[in-house]
Design a protein around this motif. Structure first.
Motif, PDB file in Angstrom:
ATOM      1  N   MET A  73       0.807  -1.203   0.000  1.00 47.62           N
ATOM      2  CA  MET A  73       0.000   0.000   0.000  1.00 47.62           C
ATOM      3  C   MET A  73       0.851   1.270   0.000  1.00 47.62           C
ATOM      4  O   MET A  73       0.307   2.374   0.030  1.00 47.62           O
ATOM      5  CB  MET A  73      -0.915   0.010   1.232  1.00 47.62           C
ATOM      6  CG  MET A  73      -1.995  -1.067   1.237  1.00 47.62           C
ATOM      7  SD  MET A  73      -3.080  -0.993  -0.208  1.00 47.62           S
ATOM      8  CE  MET A  73      -3.888   0.586   0.020  1.00 47.62           C
ATOM      9  N   SER A 176      -9.103   3.855  -0.958  1.00 44.78           N
ATOM     10  CA  SER A 176      -8.431   2.560  -1.053  1.00 44.78           C
ATOM     11  C   SER A 176      -7.544   2.312   0.154  1.00 44.78           C
ATOM     12  O   SER A 176      -7.524   1.206   0.713  1.00 44.78           O
ATOM     13  CB  SER A 176      -7.589   2.503  -2.337  1.00 44.78           C
ATOM     14  OG  SER A 176      -8.391   2.629  -3.483  1.00 44.78           O
ATOM     15  N   LYS A 179      -9.672   1.635   3.365  1.00 48.34           N
ATOM     16  CA  LYS A 179     -10.250   0.289   3.403  1.00 48.34           C
ATOM     17  C   LYS A 179      -9.224  -0.734   3.870  1.00 48.34           C
ATOM     18  O   LYS A 179      -9.559  -1.719   4.523  1.00 48.34           O
ATOM     19  CB  LYS A 179     -10.772  -0.096   2.016  1.00 48.34           C
ATOM     20  CG  LYS A 179     -12.057   0.596   1.616  1.00 48.34           C
ATOM     21  CD  LYS A 179     -12.500   0.148   0.236  1.00 48.34           C
ATOM     22  CE  LYS A 179     -13.814   0.810  -0.171  1.00 48.34           C
ATOM     23  NZ  LYS A 179     -14.246   0.402  -1.533  1.00 48.34           N
ATOM     24  N   GLU A 180      -7.973  -0.501   3.536  1.00 45.58           N
ATOM     25  CA  GLU A 180      -6.906  -1.465   3.840  1.00 45.58           C
ATOM     26  C   GLU A 180      -6.393  -1.310   5.273  1.00 45.58           C
ATOM     27  O   GLU A 180      -6.167  -2.310   5.963  1.00 45.58           O
ATOM     28  CB  GLU A 180      -5.751  -1.266   2.861  1.00 45.58           C
ATOM     29  CG  GLU A 180      -4.625  -2.279   3.000  1.00 45.58           C
ATOM     30  CD  GLU A 180      -4.952  -3.613   2.382  1.00 45.58           C
ATOM     31  OE1 GLU A 180      -4.232  -4.587   2.691  1.00 45.58           O
ATOM     32  OE2 GLU A 180      -5.912  -3.702   1.599  1.00 45.58           O
ATOM     33  N   VAL A 181      -6.175  -0.077   5.725  1.00 42.13           N
ATOM     34  CA  VAL A 181      -5.509   0.130   7.021  1.00 42.13           C
ATOM     35  C   VAL A 181      -6.373   0.864   8.039  1.00 42.13           C
ATOM     36  O   VAL A 181      -5.964   1.010   9.190  1.00 42.13           O
ATOM     37  CB  VAL A 181      -4.180   0.896   6.825  1.00 42.13           C
ATOM     38  CG1 VAL A 181      -3.257   0.149   5.889  1.00 42.13           C
ATOM     39  CG2 VAL A 181      -4.425   2.320   6.305  1.00 42.13           C
TER      40      VAL A 181
END
Length: 302
Positions: A73, A176, A179-181
């Motif tokens: 990321m 984005s 949503k990931e972290v």
């Protein structure tokens, strides 16, 4: 195409975006409070961001979170940070050529760019009806901020347009990343780039000029809190209903900025500005009312 959000998710997201709009409305006005009480732009931005990083770092660690992000990321984090940094630069540069109100109007083309991106990616569908209400809300923003077209410049328009494009890139990359972290870590990562920008700006100006009194420092602290809340609430709303719909609801931000300025600095709104406020409110209500009142969610979001 993603599954449609539930009615509770839509209601929660709308409430979050109202809070986000209010936080963004306070952000420039609290920054202005710090500036009129002795601070300069670069120093206030640096102080505000330093506070943000310290508070976020402490909270994330106390709650067992992670300040770092996965290697895969890093590219998205760099895109978000660079978008934020260069957007700040293009906004400031454009102010020398065209009015601030026109800059704000151009920047708020970015919800349409975000919607177009997700439409082309196949994750959301832009219906003619939603596009109509979005365009009407955009027109309301133009009235509410009293966009001034008297002073036009090709370079100023180009810089403002670049800022709008960067705003769209920032939204897409931050959604984005969030949503990931998670929203807190994503905001922490973005703030690192903002701090670096403040350092560069102070280096260029060659001076450090912090607020001269307690009221100015209240402005710095309040602007920092508003910044964090705005990003975290936006990312959570985007997680619930998608980046496209959350971006369209961000039309509330300049409306709250105008209203907060009217209260804090006794800036009177004209009849046309109040009409713009009503148009934005009505348009956004028509966009989200079917989902909130009847639970009909024909459009999937991202």
């Amino acid at each position: 195409m993603q599954t449609a959000p539930s009615r509770p998710a839509v209601i929660k997201a709308v409430m979050l975006m109202v809070g986000c709009g209010l936080a963004v409305g306070f952000l420039p006005n609290m920054t202005k409070l710090a500036l009129i009480n002795g601070g300069d732009t670069a120093s206030v931005m640096f102080a505000r961001t330093a506070m943000i990083l310290l508070v976020l770092a402490a909270y994330i660690k106390l709650t067992g979170g992670n300040l770092l992000i996965p290697k895969h990321m890093m590219g998205m984090a760099c895109l978000a940070g660079l978008s934020a940094a260069f957007q700040n630069y293009t906004v400031i540069a454009a102010m020398d050529y065209i009015s601030i109100s026109l800059i704000m109007l151009i920047i708020f083309v970015h919800p349409f760019l975000v919607g177009l991106y997700y439409h082309l990616m196949g994750t959301t569908r832009l219906t003619p009806l939603r596009l109509f209400w979005s365009l009407l809300a955009f027109a309301g923003v133009g009235l509410a901020i009293s966009a001034n077209f008297a002073r036009l410049s090709s370079l100023g328009l180009l810089l403002a347009s670049a800022s709008g494009l960067l705003a769209a890139g920032l939204v897409i990359s931050m959604v984005s990343l969030g949503k990931e972290v998670g929203g807190l870590t994503a905001t922490f990562q973005l703030s690192i780039w903002t701090l670096m920008l403040g350092l560069v700006a102070m280096g260029v100006t060659g001076k450090v000029q912090m607020p001269a009194n307690a009221i100015g420092w209240v402005g710095v602290a309040a602007a920092g809190v508003a910044f964090v809340l705005a990003y975290v609430w936006f990312l959570e709303a985007a997680r619930l209903i998608g980046g496209t719909r959350a971006s369209v609801l961000s039309f509330l931000e300049p409306i709250f900025a105008v209203l907060v300025a009217a209260v804090m600095f006794d800036e009177r709104l004209s009849g046309l500005q109040w009409l713009g406020v009503l148009i934005v409110a009505a348009s956004l209500f028509m966009l989200e009312a079917p989902d909130v009142l009847w639970g009909k969610c024909p459009v999937a979001g991202n």
